[in-house]
Design a protein around this motif. Sequence first.
Motif, PDB file in Angstrom:
ATOM      1  N   ALA A  61     -37.959  20.303  30.084  1.00 56.64           N
ATOM      2  CA  ALA A  61     -39.202  20.499  29.850  1.00 56.64           C
ATOM      3  C   ALA A  61     -39.901  19.668  28.515  1.00 56.64           C
ATOM      4  N   ARG A  92     -36.121  14.773  33.464  1.00 59.54           N
ATOM      5  CA  ARG A  92     -36.268  16.214  33.625  1.00 59.54           C
ATOM      6  C   ARG A  92     -36.045  16.763  32.298  1.00 59.54           C
ATOM      7  N   GLY A 143     -32.265  27.179  27.137  1.00 63.66           N
ATOM      8  CA  GLY A 143     -33.547  26.426  27.097  1.00 63.66           C
ATOM      9  C   GLY A 143     -34.723  27.159  27.908  1.00 63.66           C
ATOM     10  N   ASP A 180     -38.452  26.619  30.115  1.00 60.29           N
ATOM     11  CA  ASP A 180     -39.491  25.905  30.676  1.00 60.29           C
ATOM     12  C   ASP A 180     -40.939  26.596  30.355  1.00 60.29           C
ATOM     13  N   GLN A 182     -27.015  19.570  36.416  1.00 62.70           N
ATOM     14  CA  GLN A 182     -27.259  18.935  34.785  1.00 62.70           C
ATOM     15  C   GLN A 182     -26.329  19.539  33.877  1.00 62.70           C
ATOM     16  N   ALA A 215     -32.943  16.184  27.294  1.00 60.29           N
ATOM     17  CA  ALA A 215     -34.082  17.045  27.990  1.00 60.29           C
ATOM     18  C   ALA A 215     -35.156  17.104  27.086  1.00 60.29           C
ATOM     19  N   PHE A 257     -36.206  27.317  39.322  1.00 56.12           N
ATOM     20  CA  PHE A 257     -36.097  28.259  37.999  1.00 56.12           C
ATOM     21  C   PHE A 257     -36.158  29.892  38.268  1.00 56.12           C
TER      22      PHE A 257
HETATM   23  O1  MRU Z   1     -35.127  20.866  36.570  1.00 56.64           O
HETATM   24  P1  MRU Z   1     -34.817  20.686  35.288  1.00 56.64           P
HETATM   25  O2  MRU Z   1     -33.568  20.054  34.925  1.00 56.64           O
HETATM   26  O3  MRU Z   1     -35.873  19.906  34.661  1.00 56.64           O
HETATM   27  O4  MRU Z   1     -34.597  21.984  34.104  1.00 56.64           O
HETATM   28  C1  MRU Z   1     -34.640  21.806  32.962  1.00 56.64           C
HETATM   29  C2  MRU Z   1     -34.213  23.290  32.314  1.00 56.64           C
HETATM   30  O5  MRU Z   1     -34.323  24.132  32.875  1.00 56.64           O
HETATM   31  C3  MRU Z   1     -33.911  23.204  30.709  1.00 56.64           C
HETATM   32  O6  MRU Z   1     -32.885  24.130  30.615  1.00 56.64           O
HETATM   33  C4  MRU Z   1     -35.338  23.569  29.992  1.00 56.64           C
HETATM   34  O7  MRU Z   1     -36.376  22.738  30.792  1.00 56.64           O
HETATM   35  C5  MRU Z   1     -35.330  23.505  28.823  1.00 56.64           C
HETATM   36  S1  MRU Z   1     -34.964  21.757  28.150  1.00 56.64           S
HETATM   37  C6  MRU Z   1     -34.865  21.670  26.334  1.00 56.64           C
END
Ligand code: MRU
Length: 368
Positions: free
Chosen positions: A47, A45, A242, A244, A203, A170, A321
């Motif tokens: 982005a 997971r 961060g 997406d 997370q 990530a 999100f």
């Molecule tokens: O559902 P996830 O764990 O994939 O969500 C991740 C996030 O929301 C992060 O903050 C985002 O992807 C930025 S990672 C550098």
Amino acid sequence: MLDRIRSRRGALEILDQRLLPGKISYVKARTPAQTAAAIKDMVTRGAPLIGCTAAYGYALALSGKPPRSAAALASRLDNAAKILKAARPTAVALAYAVDRLHGKAMNFLAGHSGGLDAKTHAALKKLVEREAAAVFQEDVDANAALSAHGAGLLPDGCAVMTICNAGAMATAGMGTALGVIKAAHRLGGISQVYACETRPYLQGARLTMFELMREKIPSTLITDNMAAHIMKTCGVAAVIAGADRIAANGDTANKIGTYMLAVLAKYHGIPFYIAAPAPTFDMTMRSGKDIPIEERSSHEVCFIGGVEIAPKGARARHPAFDVTPAKLITGIITEKGVISPVSRANVRRALGASATRVFAREKTAQTC
Ligand code: MRU
């Protein structure tokens, strides 16, 4: 830091982040469909890491016996691109990486219509694998550059707050929001990182705390509903998250709960930063209203670690999100510098041609 993805004997091995921090184990993907399933099921997971994983997963379409004709291979690749892009809708890095590799492959095949010999197939495989490696390396470099820019914004020895995991777990590199925090810690010291646990996938608790503790950065885990109290009482100097997908006007989609932190930061007069590399900007989205928000299973809200925590049959929502309006964001930290104030004109000026353009709009059902 652990390998998040690696190649072993023709398979893509993906670190199973669902089991961290308790267990280090890898899920094998031998096809684009298996890679897409791993992304959808949250084996991996974040982005940028989703984008890198999808890039290597796309390359798997070129493993094994090549089809007889270029047309058959093009159709196999079209299918791979389609299933990978459908794995998760909000992180634009996924579509960015797949479109980039698919575009290269299609251009190559356009020059090789008719029969497909083993040599041509091998040349295409090499080209696609090289492009996947470039997507990965560019993220490593962007992480380092934006982390250095962001570190300069934080006062020495300050306390910060973050949400979800925007670190090495990530990304391909040191992270975005967590990259900034790591770089600031090396420069002047961070006195405390308040990591929001990030329900329902945790997370923050599982991955961000894991990374911060390994890096020996002072850190404290808080539940999401403690954020206002901690901002009021613990001298938080900045909130960093961060992203997406960022619309052309700077509205930013990130993990559910980010918007709540931005509102709280505004009330408490605390700067609120987003840290993200250039491919996170989607210039085809005029504002945050256009960004597709993934709606995941309500099962993920009603169960924790397999234990049901709500009455059987309880109705629940799981938008994964939310969108933080640009006007709540003090600055967007990118590898090209910091965009502040956040406006359509400043985004265009800072990003230029490097922003992502994804033309296929995804629609996700949302029920209130
Ligand atoms: O559902 P996830 O764990 O994939 O969500 C991740 C996030 O929301 C992060 O903050 C985002 O992807 C930025 S990672 C550098």
